[in-house]
Design an enzyme around this catalytic site. Structure first.
Site, PDB file in Angstrom:
ATOM      1  N   HIS A   1       0.881  -1.184   0.000  1.00  0.00           N
ATOM      2  CA  HIS A   1       0.000   0.000   0.000  1.00  0.00           C
ATOM      3  C   HIS A   1       0.914   1.229   0.000  1.00  0.00           C
ATOM      4  O   HIS A   1       1.699   1.424  -0.914  1.00  0.00           O
ATOM      5  CB  HIS A   1      -0.932  -0.114   1.219  1.00  0.00           C
ATOM      6  CG  HIS A   1      -2.056   0.868   1.259  1.00  0.00           C
ATOM      7  ND1 HIS A   1      -2.418   1.672   0.217  1.00  0.00           N
ATOM      8  CD2 HIS A   1      -2.926   1.172   2.261  1.00  0.00           C
ATOM      9  CE1 HIS A   1      -3.453   2.425   0.559  1.00  0.00           C
ATOM     10  NE2 HIS A   1      -3.781   2.149   1.808  1.00  0.00           N
TER      11      HIS A   1
ATOM     12  N   ASP B   1       2.780   5.669  -6.755  1.00  0.00           N
ATOM     13  CA  ASP B   1       4.051   5.570  -6.039  1.00  0.00           C
ATOM     14  C   ASP B   1       5.271   5.492  -6.944  1.00  0.00           C
ATOM     15  O   ASP B   1       6.396   5.575  -6.475  1.00  0.00           O
ATOM     16  CB  ASP B   1       4.039   4.328  -5.133  1.00  0.00           C
ATOM     17  CG  ASP B   1       3.080   4.501  -3.989  1.00  0.00           C
ATOM     18  OD1 ASP B   1       3.044   5.607  -3.440  1.00  0.00           O
ATOM     19  OD2 ASP B   1       2.365   3.544  -3.658  1.00  0.00           O
TER      20      ASP B   1
ATOM     21  N   HIS C   1      -2.309  -2.020  -9.848  1.00  0.00           N
ATOM     22  CA  HIS C   1      -3.249  -1.442  -8.896  1.00  0.00           C
ATOM     23  C   HIS C   1      -4.500  -2.289  -8.883  1.00  0.00           C
ATOM     24  O   HIS C   1      -4.900  -2.803  -9.927  1.00  0.00           O
ATOM     25  CB  HIS C   1      -3.592   0.002  -9.306  1.00  0.00           C
ATOM     26  CG  HIS C   1      -4.170   0.795  -8.198  1.00  0.00           C
ATOM     27  ND1 HIS C   1      -5.501   0.749  -7.883  1.00  0.00           N
ATOM     28  CD2 HIS C   1      -3.590   1.639  -7.312  1.00  0.00           C
ATOM     29  CE1 HIS C   1      -5.707   1.535  -6.853  1.00  0.00           C
ATOM     30  NE2 HIS C   1      -4.568   2.085  -6.480  1.00  0.00           N
TER      31      HIS C   1
END
Ligand code: ACO
Length: 424
Positions: A268, A363, A307
């Site tokens: 995460h 990210d 994702h």
């Protein structure tokens, strides 16, 4: 019935009519499907909630196939370009962008709740010198609940509002204190003259020996945009933790600490740190094909890729790629950028990634910007937690105001021993 599902149970030959509403059926309807009167009824088995909506929400909309993200209906691209993080935090929590007066009052309330009780410093002092900042953040958010016992009155609107100001106000202070502790540097108190991002940068970097530190405006602006991009993402792992703990009517500090703990995981919010470690390990563009080979062989994950919801380019990653250029003009180009660009190029043209719809996520590039801005790697997830606090609180408030919500309590399929007896 037009909007319904007809289910035939082949065990009994019976048919059931299950209503469809808003593209969903209520799993509880399956409980009526039984083979006998004693039967518990059919369960829906859905590990990791791959296809289960646990709430109705008006906060964030995502279309993962099209790469769309909207907060309260506003496209993320427009918010990132035209608004400040605190306006977006207000939008998430109250549903509308603030008027001039609302924004003034909101900013005042957040700014005047940035200080932490002096005893909080003692918690930090107790941590080992190399304690991970996320560990310190989770702990001190939880500790705040002991300073505000009234926060338990979660159904009193005024009390609830006050905790919202406190949590959004104090999280940058806790985050900066965690960093200063790890550096062995004196804590810098919040400065009410500065905006949210500038204040955070000042608490992070101002040398204790001077009062004249001025954060670079380009970097402060970039950080503010990054805060907007990370503010909410509907029912992700940490928001689900916030809602789950909140559903037991725990105070918001305890629920936010649980959410923050969920964010810490490398799958995460911890992924931005892992991306940087991976890029450091790769070291040169020439090694990219070998990494891709390892990923395709199933030996490792390509961190910052893939994702649960986006099966297209993450819209936040697109904005971040643009901010990266602005930041690098000030800080100089991050040497790892070329490796990241090469990885992206190779991955996006490779059958393995195309077939699985694996694209860069939020990210993938954020760590490169953070590193260029001088943030150490282990503070990256903390930079994610700061703005996500507003999303967690918006989700928490919505949960408490939803008459359909109850304590979260999934079912299980028991596969253990049938009854057996302890030998005498
Ligand atoms: N690298 C290589 N292969 C991957 C990756 C990856 N990063 N992500 C998914 N896959 C593969 C899986 O191995 C699987 O392949 P298979 O069908 O041959 O078994 C397929 O793609 C589907 O992946 P799942 O694991 O089923 O996807 P899921 O929705 O469960 O996982 C997750 C999503 C956790 C984000 C995953 O893509 C991942 O681990 N990515 C790397 C970590 C990361 O970047 N996390 C940040 C997410 S963004 C955020 O939380 C802010």
């Amino acid at each position: 019935m037009a909007d319904s599902l007809t289910v035939r149970d082949n065990r009994t030959g019976k048919e059931y009519e299950i209503p469809i509403s808003e593209g969903a059926i209520r799993s509880a309807e399956f409980r009526n499907i039984k083979v006998s009167a004693e039967d518990f009824g059919l369960l829906a088995y859905d590990p990791a909630f791959m296809n289960t909506a646990s709430c109705k929400s008006k906060i964030t909309f995502i279309d993962g196939d099209k790469g769309i993200l909207r907060y309260r209906g506003y496209p993320i691209e427009e918010l990132a370009e035209r608004r400040k993080y605190l306006e977006v935090a207000y939008l998430l929590i109250y549903g509308e962008l603030p008027s001039t007066t609302e924004l003034r009052d909101w900013t005042h309330n957040i700014t005047y709740h940035t200080m932490v009780h002096e005893n909080i410093k003692k918690f930090f002092d107790g941590f080992h010198y190399d304690a991970h900042p996320m560990g310190m953040l989770v702990t001190t958010i939880a500790a705040l609940s002991t300073f505000y016992p009234n926060a338990k009155n979660i159904f009193d609107e005024k009390t609830r509002e006050l905790q919202i100001y406190r949590l959004i106000g104090k999280i940058p202070t806790l985050a900066a204190f965690a960093y200063r502790h790890s550096q062995g540097m004196a804590y810098i108190y919040p400065n009410n003259e500065l905006n949210y991002a500038e204040n955070f940068l000042t608490m992070m970097y101002r040398p204790p020996s001077t009062s004249t530190y001025e954060p670079n405006p380009v970097l402060a602006k970039a950080l503010d945009v990054l805060f907007i991009l990370h503010a909410d993402h509907e029912q992700n792992c940490s928001s689900t933790a916030m809602r789950t703990v909140g559903s037991s009517h725990a105070d918001p500090y305890s629920a936010a600490a649980a959410a923050c703990a969920a964010l810490y995981g490398p799958l995460h919010g911890g992924a931005n740190e892992e991306v940087l470690k991976m890029l450091e390990e790769i070291g040169t563009k020439e090694k990219v094909p070998e990494i891709i080979r390892q990923v395709k062989a199933g030996d490792r994950l390509l961190m910052g890729f893939g994702h649960r919801v986006y099966k297209n380019y993450d819209p936040r990653a697109k904005i971040i790629k643009k901010i990266a250029e602005e930041v690098f003009e000030v800080t100089g180009r991050n040497r790892l950028l070329d490796i990241a660009l090469e990885l992206e190029k190779v991955a996006l043209s490779d059958e393995y990634f195309i077939k699985r719809k694996l694209y860069p996520n939020v990210d993938f590039y954020s760590g490169l910007i953070y590193q260029a801005m001088g943030f150490p790697m282990d503070i990256f997830t903390v930079l994610f937690a700061i703005p996500r606090m507003s999303g967690w609180l918006a989700q928490w408030k919505e949960l408490l105001q939803d008459p359909e919500q109850k304590i979260s309590r999934p079912r299980q399929i028991y596969e253990g021993y049938p009854e057996r007896h302890v030998p005498p």
